[in-house]
Design an enzyme around this catalytic site. Structure first.
Site, PDB file in Angstrom:
ATOM      1  N   LYS A  71       0.722  -1.206  -0.003  1.00 31.72           N
ATOM      2  CA  LYS A  71      -0.016  -0.077  -0.067  1.00 31.72           C
ATOM      3  C   LYS A  71       0.871   1.438  -0.231  1.00 31.72           C
ATOM      4  O   LYS A  71       2.072   1.130  -0.044  1.00 31.72           O
ATOM      5  CB  LYS A  71      -1.013   0.054   1.023  1.00 31.72           C
ATOM      6  CG  LYS A  71      -0.317  -0.151   2.639  1.00 31.72           C
ATOM      7  CD  LYS A  71      -1.407  -0.003   3.593  1.00 31.72           C
ATOM      8  CE  LYS A  71      -0.696   0.150   5.222  1.00 31.72           C
ATOM      9  NZ  LYS A  71      -1.809   0.293   5.963  1.00 31.72           N
ATOM     10  N   GLY A 117      -7.425  -8.059  14.844  1.00 30.88           N
ATOM     11  CA  GLY A 117      -8.862  -7.835  14.680  1.00 30.88           C
ATOM     12  C   GLY A 117      -9.451  -8.827  13.963  1.00 30.88           C
ATOM     13  O   GLY A 117      -8.780  -9.228  13.099  1.00 30.88           O
ATOM     14  N   ASP A 118     -10.731  -9.088  13.921  1.00 27.72           N
ATOM     15  CA  ASP A 118     -11.526 -10.213  13.204  1.00 27.72           C
ATOM     16  C   ASP A 118     -11.953  -9.549  11.742  1.00 27.72           C
ATOM     17  O   ASP A 118     -12.356 -10.567  11.133  1.00 27.72           O
ATOM     18  CB  ASP A 118     -12.640 -10.697  14.069  1.00 27.72           C
ATOM     19  CG  ASP A 118     -13.797  -9.748  13.998  1.00 27.72           C
ATOM     20  OD1 ASP A 118     -13.654  -8.441  13.895  1.00 27.72           O
ATOM     21  OD2 ASP A 118     -14.884 -10.154  14.555  1.00 27.72           O
ATOM     22  N   GLN A 125      -6.270  -9.483   3.561  1.00 29.27           N
ATOM     23  CA  GLN A 125      -5.293 -10.134   4.514  1.00 29.27           C
ATOM     24  C   GLN A 125      -5.349 -11.414   4.870  1.00 29.27           C
ATOM     25  O   GLN A 125      -4.943 -12.029   5.721  1.00 29.27           O
ATOM     26  CB  GLN A 125      -5.592  -9.071   5.844  1.00 29.27           C
ATOM     27  CG  GLN A 125      -5.045  -7.702   5.576  1.00 29.27           C
ATOM     28  CD  GLN A 125      -4.704  -7.046   7.092  1.00 29.27           C
ATOM     29  OE1 GLN A 125      -4.230  -7.319   7.961  1.00 29.27           O
ATOM     30  NE2 GLN A 125      -6.096  -6.320   7.287  1.00 29.27           N
ATOM     31  N   ASP A 233       3.927  20.369 -29.206  1.00 24.70           N
ATOM     32  CA  ASP A 233       4.830  19.895 -28.332  1.00 24.70           C
ATOM     33  C   ASP A 233       6.336  20.453 -28.692  1.00 24.70           C
ATOM     34  O   ASP A 233       7.262  19.809 -29.091  1.00 24.70           O
ATOM     35  CB  ASP A 233       4.997  18.537 -28.144  1.00 24.70           C
ATOM     36  CG  ASP A 233       5.966  18.005 -26.828  1.00 24.70           C
ATOM     37  OD1 ASP A 233       6.256  18.908 -26.358  1.00 24.70           O
ATOM     38  OD2 ASP A 233       6.528  16.862 -27.001  1.00 24.70           O
TER      39      ASP A 233
HETATM   40  C1  SPV Z   1       6.628  13.689 -23.070  1.00 25.14           C
HETATM   41  O1  SPV Z   1       5.703  12.940 -22.575  1.00 25.14           O
HETATM   42  O2  SPV Z   1       6.373  14.767 -23.546  1.00 25.14           O
HETATM   43  C2  SPV Z   1       7.869  13.047 -23.460  1.00 25.14           C
HETATM   44  C3  SPV Z   1       8.137  11.745 -23.648  1.00 25.14           C
HETATM   45  O3  SPV Z   1       8.617  14.084 -23.558  1.00 25.14           O
HETATM   46  S1  SPV Z   1       7.791  11.563 -25.340  1.00 25.14           S
HETATM   47  O4  SPV Z   1       6.609  12.200 -25.516  1.00 25.14           O
HETATM   48  O5  SPV Z   1       7.955  10.160 -25.697  1.00 25.14           O
HETATM   49  O6  SPV Z   1       8.936  12.303 -25.992  1.00 25.14           O
HETATM   50 MG    MG Z   2       8.289  16.004 -23.530  1.00 25.96          MG
END
Ligand code: SPV
Ligand code: MG
Length: 459
Positions: A71, A117-118, A125, A233
């Protein structure tokens, strides 16, 4: 459970016998009680007090490593939990229990009784209970079960208290703590408050029958953060906006956060980014050794991937390390050699330079499907050093199970974009179906009910 209900629970805890500095021993019998929890509640005290009626109580306190196998990490570390238990009048000694299994300690201590505890007769568990009965029978010991206190649940207390105890300091330090306690840290992308709630709370029964399986950490991906904002990106989403995302995630969750820092930008800027992330309670930033207009690595050589000069990049890593204030924060160097088609030799050479510059870990990225490059890098890297954590992102080589990546020497495994990739097709499908049908009735059976949406996030 509300805070008030919880404190009412505390008020009804039976008082220990008025003995100060002396342990109450009523017979020469010995009793063993295992405890894992941070927070002592009425249920624990009932069990301990029952134990003390039977004999001298030894607590087997599960170590942090043992708790981490089934956990979430305890909020308080072992020494603190031990000190609390030792101060109870009805406890004679506290010893470590190194796994979920009682067997090792029971065979060594041969107690006359184990008290529990029961509530462990069913559920996760029950296997531990079967084993306790078997091991006790080896020396003629007995299991005594105390009716479960019912009104207080350890997991509910944990659920209520954990967010309150989630200070910046504690959260930042959790990644290093997990790295030292778990065979590997499992992370997944979280890109907003809602996905962070999923990552925080989702759990499945552990296939090996040991408690539950959860994510340990969150990855704030540049790809997903940008995509959810409808942007490419390419380091276009600026740090103010990225910090807003991080803040949104932090507000609703407690797990450690690893931030994708792209290239880290200019050295002069990266120092400030490190301070900002560290101050916010982020545990680690990963920056990649590319320069120029950043392109997502999964384009591989289809895009222009320009590797930075390794010594310049090492300087950036070093500047980040110099800038951080706490011991906990981690600056991790991401090797893009394989993405740029430069091979394992180049990656190894760069890894050594970045480690010498102070990198707290290495992320090796690859978009090859079969994973052979990654295997080769891991073999060579682990020959070179066993100490530096390695982060893997198995997006393309995702046929390799986490366990196997861990055996190869991976310390953090990141599922980097899977919530975005599941959300987008689902949203697109619904949007198309409503257009086609001229009404939304046709999607009713495929989507969440409004009732469930309203209940999704409690007030
Ligand atoms: C992201 O998740 O932005 C990364 C990993 O940089 S990747 O997209 O695989 O480059
Ligand atoms: Mg990235």
């Amino acid at each position: 459970m509300t805070r008030t209900e919880w404190s009412r629970g505390l008020a009804s805890i039976p008082r220990a016998p008025p003995l100060i500095g002396m342990k109450l021993v009523t017979s020469n019998k010995t009793v063993y009680i295992a405890v894992s929890s941070d927070i002592l509640h009425k249920g624990h005290l009932n069990v301990i007090n029952k134990g003390a009626e039977l004999g001298e109580v030894t607590i087997g306190l599960l170590t942090d490593e043992a708790v981490a196998t089934y956990k979430r990490l305890p909020i308080l570390d072992w020494d603190t939990r031990k000190a609390v238990l030792e101060s109870l009048a009805n406890v004679t000694r506290v010893v470590p229990q190194n796994s979920l299994s009682y067997a090792e300690n029971l065979r060594e201590l041969k107690p006359d009784y184990v008290v529990h505890g029961d509530d462990w007769r069913s559920g996760v568990q029950s296997m531990a209970r079967d084993e306790v009965l078997a091991v006790l029978s080896e020396h003629g010991g007995e299991l005594i079960e105390v009716p479960y206190a019912g009104e207080v649940s350890g997991s509910e207390l944990d659920h209520t208290l954990r967010p309150m105890l989630n200070t910046t300091e504690l959260r930042r330090g959790k990644l290093r703590r997990l790295l030292s306690l778990k065979p590997f840290v499992r992370a997944i992308e979280a890109s907003n408050g809602l996905s962070a709630l999923i990552v925080e709370n989702v759990s499945v029964p552990d296939p090996a029958g040991k408690g539950v399986r959860e994510y340990d950490a969150m990855w704030v991906s540049s790809l997903c953060d940008s995509s959810f904002k409808g942007k490419p990106d390419i380091e276009l989403v600026d740090w103010s906006s990225r910090m807003d995302t991080i803040d949104e995630i932090m507000e609703v969750s407690t797990k450690p956060i690893i931030v994708d820092g792209d290239t880290g930008g200019r050295i002069e800027h990266f120092k400030y980014t490190v301070r900002t992330l560290e101050r916010a309670g982020v545990s680690a930033v990963i920056i990649e050794d590319k320069t120029g207009l950043k392109q997502n690595s999964l384009f591989g050589t289809d895009a222009k991937q320009v590797l930075d000069d390794p010594h310049e990049f090492a300087e950036k890593i070093n500047a980040g390390k110099q800038a951080q204030v706490t011991r906990d924060f981690m600056v991790i160097a991401r090797l893009e050699s394989l993405i740029a088609g430069q091979g394992v030799d180049d990656a190894m050479e760069r890894a050594k330079i970045y480690i010498a510059a102070g990198a707290d870990g290495i992320m090796i990225h690859s978009k090859e499907k079969d994973g052979s490059e990654i295997r080769e890098f891991m073999r060579r890297f682990r020959e070179y050093t066993k100490d530096v954590p390695v982060i893997l992102v198995p997006t393309t080589y995702n046929h390799i199970p986490e366990e196997e990546l861990s055996e190869m020497g991976a310390n953090i495994i990141i599922h980097a974009n899977h919530l975005l990739r599941s959300a987008y097709p689902a949203m697109l499908h619904t949007a198309e179906k409503i257009l086609e049908s001229g009404r939304s009735k046709e999607v009713d059976d495929e989507i969440m009910s409004i009732k469930d949406v309203l209940r999704l996030i409690p007030e």
